[in-house]
Write a protein that holds these residues in place. Sequence first.
Motif, PDB file in Angstrom:
ATOM      1  N   HIS A  99       0.801  -1.234   0.000  1.00  0.00           N
ATOM      2  CA  HIS A  99       0.000   0.000   0.000  1.00  0.00           C
ATOM      3  C   HIS A  99       0.828   1.276   0.000  1.00  0.00           C
ATOM      4  N   GLN A 100       2.069   1.247   0.493  1.00  0.00           N
ATOM      5  CA  GLN A 100       2.973   2.399   0.329  1.00  0.00           C
ATOM      6  C   GLN A 100       4.388   1.966   0.647  1.00  0.00           C
ATOM      7  N   GLY A 101       5.322   2.916   0.598  1.00  0.00           N
ATOM      8  CA  GLY A 101       6.737   2.573   0.733  1.00  0.00           C
ATOM      9  C   GLY A 101       7.085   1.901   2.048  1.00  0.00           C
ATOM     10  N   ARG A 102       6.555   2.416   3.139  1.00  0.00           N
ATOM     11  CA  ARG A 102       6.912   1.849   4.446  1.00  0.00           C
ATOM     12  C   ARG A 102       6.374   0.435   4.611  1.00  0.00           C
ATOM     13  N   ALA A 103       5.326   0.099   3.884  1.00  0.00           N
ATOM     14  CA  ALA A 103       4.812  -1.272   3.918  1.00  0.00           C
ATOM     15  C   ALA A 103       5.811  -2.202   3.242  1.00  0.00           C
ATOM     16  N   ASN A 186      18.587  10.875  -3.156  1.00  0.00           N
ATOM     17  CA  ASN A 186      18.827  10.890  -1.723  1.00  0.00           C
ATOM     18  C   ASN A 186      17.936  11.955  -1.088  1.00  0.00           C
ATOM     19  N   ASN A 187      16.794  11.521  -0.604  1.00  0.00           N
ATOM     20  CA  ASN A 187      15.766  12.430  -0.091  1.00  0.00           C
ATOM     21  C   ASN A 187      16.297  13.303   1.033  1.00  0.00           C
ATOM     22  N   SER A 188      16.843  12.667   2.074  1.00  0.00           N
ATOM     23  CA  SER A 188      17.236  13.403   3.278  1.00  0.00           C
ATOM     24  C   SER A 188      18.403  14.352   3.025  1.00  0.00           C
ATOM     25  N   ILE A 215      17.641  -0.994  -3.513  1.00  0.00           N
ATOM     26  CA  ILE A 215      17.412   0.402  -3.908  1.00  0.00           C
ATOM     27  C   ILE A 215      16.136   0.897  -3.232  1.00  0.00           C
ATOM     28  N   ASP A 216      16.235   2.028  -2.535  1.00  0.00           N
ATOM     29  CA  ASP A 216      15.036   2.714  -2.053  1.00  0.00           C
ATOM     30  C   ASP A 216      14.653   3.654  -3.192  1.00  0.00           C
ATOM     31  N   ALA A 217      13.640   3.246  -3.961  1.00  0.00           N
ATOM     32  CA  ALA A 217      13.454   3.752  -5.317  1.00  0.00           C
ATOM     33  C   ALA A 217      12.396   4.842  -5.458  1.00  0.00           C
ATOM     34  N   ALA A 218      12.048   5.527  -4.382  1.00  0.00           N
ATOM     35  CA  ALA A 218      10.935   6.494  -4.454  1.00  0.00           C
ATOM     36  C   ALA A 218      11.067   7.459  -5.631  1.00  0.00           C
ATOM     37  N   ARG A 219      12.302   7.947  -5.891  1.00  0.00           N
ATOM     38  CA  ARG A 219      12.460   8.985  -6.926  1.00  0.00           C
ATOM     39  C   ARG A 219      13.452   8.552  -8.003  1.00  0.00           C
ATOM     40  N   TYR A 220      13.239   7.322  -8.469  1.00  0.00           N
ATOM     41  CA  TYR A 220      14.148   6.740  -9.459  1.00  0.00           C
ATOM     42  C   TYR A 220      14.105   7.489 -10.792  1.00  0.00           C
ATOM     43  N   MET A 255       9.799   0.578  -2.946  1.00  0.00           N
ATOM     44  CA  MET A 255       9.400   1.823  -3.585  1.00  0.00           C
ATOM     45  C   MET A 255       8.121   2.386  -2.986  1.00  0.00           C
ATOM     46  N   SER A 256       8.194   3.664  -2.642  1.00  0.00           N
ATOM     47  CA  SER A 256       6.983   4.414  -2.401  1.00  0.00           C
ATOM     48  C   SER A 256       6.514   4.921  -3.754  1.00  0.00           C
ATOM     49  N   ALA A 257       5.392   4.410  -4.238  1.00  0.00           N
ATOM     50  CA  ALA A 257       4.903   4.821  -5.556  1.00  0.00           C
ATOM     51  C   ALA A 257       4.189   6.169  -5.489  1.00  0.00           C
ATOM     52  N   LYS A 258       4.142   6.753  -4.289  1.00  0.00           N
ATOM     53  CA  LYS A 258       3.449   8.026  -4.101  1.00  0.00           C
ATOM     54  C   LYS A 258       4.279   9.205  -4.595  1.00  0.00           C
ATOM     55  N   LYS A 259       5.479   8.931  -5.076  1.00  0.00           N
ATOM     56  CA  LYS A 259       6.358   9.990  -5.560  1.00  0.00           C
ATOM     57  C   LYS A 259       6.412   9.953  -7.096  1.00  0.00           C
ATOM     58  N   ASP A 260       7.469   9.328  -7.644  1.00  0.00           N
ATOM     59  CA  ASP A 260       7.708   9.443  -9.086  1.00  0.00           C
ATOM     60  C   ASP A 260       6.702   8.709  -9.969  1.00  0.00           C
TER      61      ASP A 260
HETATM   62  C1  LIG Z   1       8.443   8.399   0.995  1.00  0.00           C
HETATM   63  C2  LIG Z   1       9.632   7.593   1.141  1.00  0.00           C
HETATM   64  C3  LIG Z   1       9.599   6.357   1.806  1.00  0.00           C
HETATM   65  C4  LIG Z   1       8.354   5.834   2.506  1.00  0.00           C
HETATM   66  O1  LIG Z   1       7.295   5.739   1.657  1.00  0.00           O
HETATM   67  P1  LIG Z   1       5.761   5.982   2.111  1.00  0.00           P
HETATM   68  O2  LIG Z   1       5.015   5.758   0.855  1.00  0.00           O
HETATM   69  O3  LIG Z   1       5.664   7.371   2.645  1.00  0.00           O
HETATM   70  O4  LIG Z   1       5.444   4.975   3.162  1.00  0.00           O
HETATM   71  C5  LIG Z   1      10.767   5.636   1.856  1.00  0.00           C
HETATM   72  N1  LIG Z   1      11.907   6.093   1.321  1.00  0.00           N
HETATM   73  C6  LIG Z   1      11.978   7.265   0.689  1.00  0.00           C
HETATM   74  C7  LIG Z   1      13.270   7.728   0.098  1.00  0.00           C
HETATM   75  C8  LIG Z   1      10.849   8.060   0.593  1.00  0.00           C
HETATM   76  O5  LIG Z   1      10.939   9.246  -0.012  1.00  0.00           O
END
Ligand SMILES: *Cc1c(COP(=O)(O)O)cnc(C)c1O
Length: 460
Positions: A99-103, A186-188, A215-220, A255-260
């Motif tokens: 359901h989201q990235g943290r899952a 690198n988000n942070s 890979i933590d791929a939120a913004r690949y 991957m958090s698909a809520k981004k890219d």
């Molecule tokens: C948003 C994000 C997550 C977590 O994803 P959620 O969809 O908010 O649970 C993990 N890693 C990175 C780099 C993110 O930007």
Amino acid sequence: MSVKYVPEPFRIKMVETIKMLSREEREQKIAEAKYNLFNLKGEDVYIDLLTDSGTNAMSQEQWAGVMRGDEAYAGASSYFKLVESAQDIFGYKYIQPVHQGRAAEKVLFGLLMGKGQYSISNMHFDTTRAHVELSGARAIDCVVPEAANPSLRVPFKGNMDVKRLEQLIKEHGADKVALVIMTITNNSAGGQPVSVQNIRETSEICKKYNIKLCIDAARYAENAYFIKQREPGYENKSIKEIVKEVFSYADMFTMSAKKDTIVNMGGLIGIKEDEKLYQLCKGRTISFEGFITYGGLAGRDLEALSIGLYEGIDENYLKYRIGQMEYLAGRLDDAGIAYQSPVGGHGVFVDAKAMFPQIPYYEFPAQALAVELYKEAGIRTTDIGSYMLGNDPDTGKQLKAEFEFTRLAIPRRVYTQAHIDIMADALIAIKERASAVKGYKITWEPPILRHFQASLEPLK
Ligand SMILES: *Cc1c(COP(=O)(O)O)cnc(C)c1O
């Protein structure tokens, strides 16, 4: 030296009304929210830059997909379409929606690490760090030192410090390092990109010590666009080709698909070829998320996600997207406001330490700037600094963050040039009265991920 705004490669078909409260009302609302912007109601915010996560505007194709979503509990056609799209883009054999990235982190990390072990990353995102810690392991950040200098303009400030990575592995023992996580972008560190070369070198070290690379791929996609712009040899490759090469160096992704991928809810786990790991993942997905062919999502979400995967790697879109960041950054350059530069992919990370030198890290300068932005123009942002980092899980002491950034995260396809100008004007107005701004103290906090819930009070 102004930067030209890249015009939107779309037009607007549906609108959502927003309004700005008076300054007096805003001051009252933020006091009622205990100076925590997560406690504000969305309707009391004029421009919402809290996050770019799940706040994106979907396209007409995606909304049409919503109508076509197959809501079968098991074996929905939308699931197969999503798996096929993700396999096509990333080149991995196994794809599990969640359901989201943290899952994805929850399902996967519990299988890979535990007490006495370490996860090493170029930088752990806050929920990623939380899931490492919840498993009993410890998270170590290992970003290149250039990232700590906001005014230093180098092309790949999100990179892993590969020398230090190898030292850390030797220091702790390869058997104690359960996972290496490469967060792209690198988000942070400010949405800063990671180069193909750095991913390849990290992968070689992982192979040498027999450690898995995730890979933590939120913004690949944003990362791939930066590679195309900045890394020699990639200027003529398509975004899709770059994405495929990047993922070829890792063993798995969350991957958090809520981004890219430009949807409002969704996430993915990708496993390159380890069938045993995939089997274990399916079991945990069923317990935590739901049956494997929906993974905590509705069929309509799966459908929108499979379309968003392709829209997110469209080069015209990415040019506009990154162009919006560059335009805002250009206005801050003109005003002498420091931020993590060059600007990252999903927002502008303003250097609150530079704006408020009088506020020490334990009085949360980036949170102070976030409160000021709300008071000034109804803009909601978030602290990416010591306030977000929290306390040492072993000693309970406040940690000192590498940076004190206030993040203006820009939702995708949502705000116009006029909105971006309001952001720049608000920061300029705050800069003019910066020496009078005071820090904050925490009056209540939960033990983990405190910034979402804590209460604060301004210092006198
Ligand atoms: C948003 C994000 C997550 C977590 O994803 P959620 O969809 O908010 O649970 C993990 N890693 C990175 C780099 C993110 O930007």
